[in-house]
Write an enzyme that holds these catalytic residues in place. Sequence first.
Site, PDB file in Angstrom:
ATOM      1  N   ASP A 487     -51.484   3.212  -6.123  1.00  0.00           N
ATOM      2  CA  ASP A 487     -51.859   4.564  -5.706  1.00  0.00           C
ATOM      3  C   ASP A 487     -51.921   4.537  -4.180  1.00  0.00           C
ATOM      4  OD1 ASP A 487     -52.836   7.068  -5.240  1.00  0.00           O
ATOM      5  OD2 ASP A 487     -54.845   6.673  -6.038  1.00  0.00           O
ATOM      6  N   GLU A 496     -44.208   9.264  -4.836  1.00  0.00           N
ATOM      7  CA  GLU A 496     -43.399  10.390  -4.377  1.00  0.00           C
ATOM      8  C   GLU A 496     -43.587  11.595  -5.298  1.00  0.00           C
ATOM      9  OE1 GLU A 496     -39.129  10.043  -4.540  1.00  0.00           O
ATOM     10  OE2 GLU A 496     -38.904  11.445  -2.890  1.00  0.00           O
TER      11      GLU A 496
END
Length: 637
Positions: A487, A496
């Site tokens: 993360d 993304e």
Amino acid sequence: MYIQKAILLALVGVTATVRAQTNETSEEDGSPLLTPSKPPLTEPYVAPTEPKYNYAEVMHKSYLFYHSQKSGHLPYQRLAWRSHSCKNCIGAHGEDLSQGWYEAANTMKWGLPYGFTATQLAYNIFMFGDAMKSVDELAEGLELMKWGADYLINAHHNDTHFVGQLGVSALGPISKQIELDVDFNYWGPPEEYEDWVPTGLPHTAYYSSADDPASEIAGEYGAAMAATAAIWREYNSTYADELIDHSIRLYKLATEHPGSYVNSSQNAFEWATFWYPSTRYEDEIAWNAGWLYAATKDPQWLDQAKYWYQKSNESWYEYSWDEKGAGMHVLMYTLTKDDFFYNNAVEYFDFFLPGPKQQAKFTPRGLAYVDHWGSVGYSGNIAFLMLAFAKSLGWDHPKSKELTTFAIQQINYALGDYGYSWVVGFGDNYPQMPYHKSSYNAYIDYPMRGRFQDEVEGDFTGSKTKQRFILYGAVEGGPNIDDTYHDDRSNYEYSEVTQDYNAAWTGAIAGLIDYYGFDKFEPYTDCGLDLGWTHPNASAQPVWPADDCYHTCNKGCPRGQMSSSHSWKMLMNKVNFDGTPITNQKLVSTSNKKANVSVAGDKNAPNAASSKSSSGNSSKAVGSLLGLVMISFALLF
Ligand SMILES: *[C@@H]1O[C@H](CO)[C@@H](O)[C@H](O)[C@H]1NC(C)=O
Ligand SMILES: *[C@@H]1O[C@H](CO)[C@@H](O)[C@H](O)[C@H]1NC(C)=O
Ligand SMILES: *[C@@H]1O[C@H](CO)[C@@H](O)[C@H](O)[C@H]1NC(C)=O
Ligand SMILES: *[C@@H]1O[C@H](CO)[C@@H](O)[C@H](O)[C@H]1NC(C)=O
Ligand SMILES: *[C@@H]1O[C@H](CO)[C@@H](O)[C@H](O)[C@H]1NC(C)=O
Ligand SMILES: *[C@@H]1O[C@H](CO)[C@@H](O)[C@H](O)[C@H]1NC(C)=O
Ligand SMILES: *[C@@H]1O[C@H](CO)[C@@H](O)[C@H](O)[C@H]1NC(C)=O
Ligand SMILES: *[C@@H]1O[C@H](CO)[C@@H](O)[C@H](O)[C@H]1NC(C)=O
């Protein structure tokens, strides 16, 4: 899915690549490789008989994500941290190209993925508009579609020329393996793009034409416009007619001057080919014709669709921004109920479904793993097609059970079945650092404003500062094949977000509302969401009227009617937020002239193209950037 290469090359360079490809987690960067807290299932998946998650909430947030991507002069502010942008987005012939959505973290409008997003968002409504209406999301969806389609109308200059791309990702001849990043080396908010863009180069329009064709972009734009006409006709038939006219003209251009942008020698399309390599264009032509048939019911379009569908049979086993074949099976079956399309759809689905024909890869916890990049988005595309097909068959059809079970499994995986939600702002444990620029460096909170862009980049990717604003609804890339993930913005292959990841996903969510039943859900509203209005730099929060139950905590609006959204009324009645009539429909706030475009070296210098090693101003910086980029290329190929 290919954008990762761009980001890699453009920005992060060598270190992140190495880190991403090994299983190492370094102590110093504090970004551990995470494993979902719940173990894999040991039994075959059984879909819950009652909705496990609030899909109306997911739906609301997924549409909200597109507000974070909005480009142009906004009729109202939904998020405190997003405002007017694309202030100098004017085509070579004076076209207003400010509207629409940005692709991902950046401010590019690439023709093919943009068009696909627009088509898919309309497809969602085409299949599941009633479900959206039941939870008061239909007006939002239609409004969003118009925002996207109006860009396409303006981008269609004439019968031979249209804007196939807006924005400059990078400059430079690929053959010499040199690039100079422009959009991809800008790390600030879109609202300030024109002030700080590296090299001073503003968003530029690039044209495809009869002589330099992009039949896949023409076909996809044509599909998007026809699909939008299909869903808008009952609200404005003049608008629908206008869209159909554009769609037919684009179809004509695509078929009479066939060719792909991968063969264009324009620099912009060479880069487009690098990040978004189109495999073929015949499938988008079929798609265009298929949607014209959906919108007009004119049998000539059915014939055309079948002809091009056959010609693009190599695309039948994928559904994505690039390939439309599997989407065609389902659309054409829905329109014709023809066994031929049924069989092709089932053949495609059996690739994923449990049984002897299953070939797809899965993570141990059951996510279909089409590609390492964007695996959650891909699985959402499949889930959407399965739900759309099951809806066309009837939810009670014998095949539908398998399809809905699979789709629910995929969606619920992403919503938190294993302890981690892949949707920002949904659930208790969701991504804190999506790879998205404006929710981190927002125009109301951009601490590094005015610094060299390489420093801004270093902070964006390297710092562990959480996103300053919640990027509600964004579907993140996805895990490794063993369900592990980071993360973290520097590990952007996981974090993304893009306009196309959320597109079919939104439709799959609406499909689940339809499947479980409208009465299982309540309309979800902005009530209680943190849209940034409490930030000290935020402007005053818009005060929505008492009869708006979409953007407020107001109660008592009649359910299932468009009227609970004031923004829909603004759109339909052509009024401003305060109710005064919109007199001038012009959307660009700046005058029709080039903004302060400057060469590197003047006031824009501190943000101009830069490199890791640069200590000087941008003219020097450019040189060292090229060196860095050449190294990156060499590593990749
Ligand atoms: C990846 O990391 C896990 C946990 O630290 C470790 O057990 C595994 O062996 C590693 N795999 C590789 C390929 O390095
Ligand atoms: C479309 O516009 C371009 C650029 O102005 C022009 O060269 C071309 O001839 C026009 N095509 C048609 C069909 O009018
Ligand atoms: C319908 O669409 C047309 C064409 O875009 C537009 O000129 C007209 O104002 C719209 N009508 C309404 C009621 O929105
Ligand atoms: C690009 O041009 C080459 C040579 O004409 C052709 O073989 C190829 O199919 C074209 N690519 C696409 C995607 O149309
Ligand atoms: C596509 O159609 C051509 C011509 O009919 C055929 O030769 C080819 O095998 C087909 N390919 C697939 C993947 O079905
Ligand atoms: C807005 O707020 C942040 C922190 O609250 C501050 O750092 C920043 O300088 C402020 N101003 C602008 C224009 O971003
Ligand atoms: C261009 O820059 C000059 C000097 O920095 C400034 O006075 C002017 O207002 C700017 N023009 C626009 C259109 O931003
Ligand atoms: C870079 O430009 C800034 C502002 O124009 C100037 O203050 C600074 O001295 C320059 N630095 C170098 C190394 O030339």
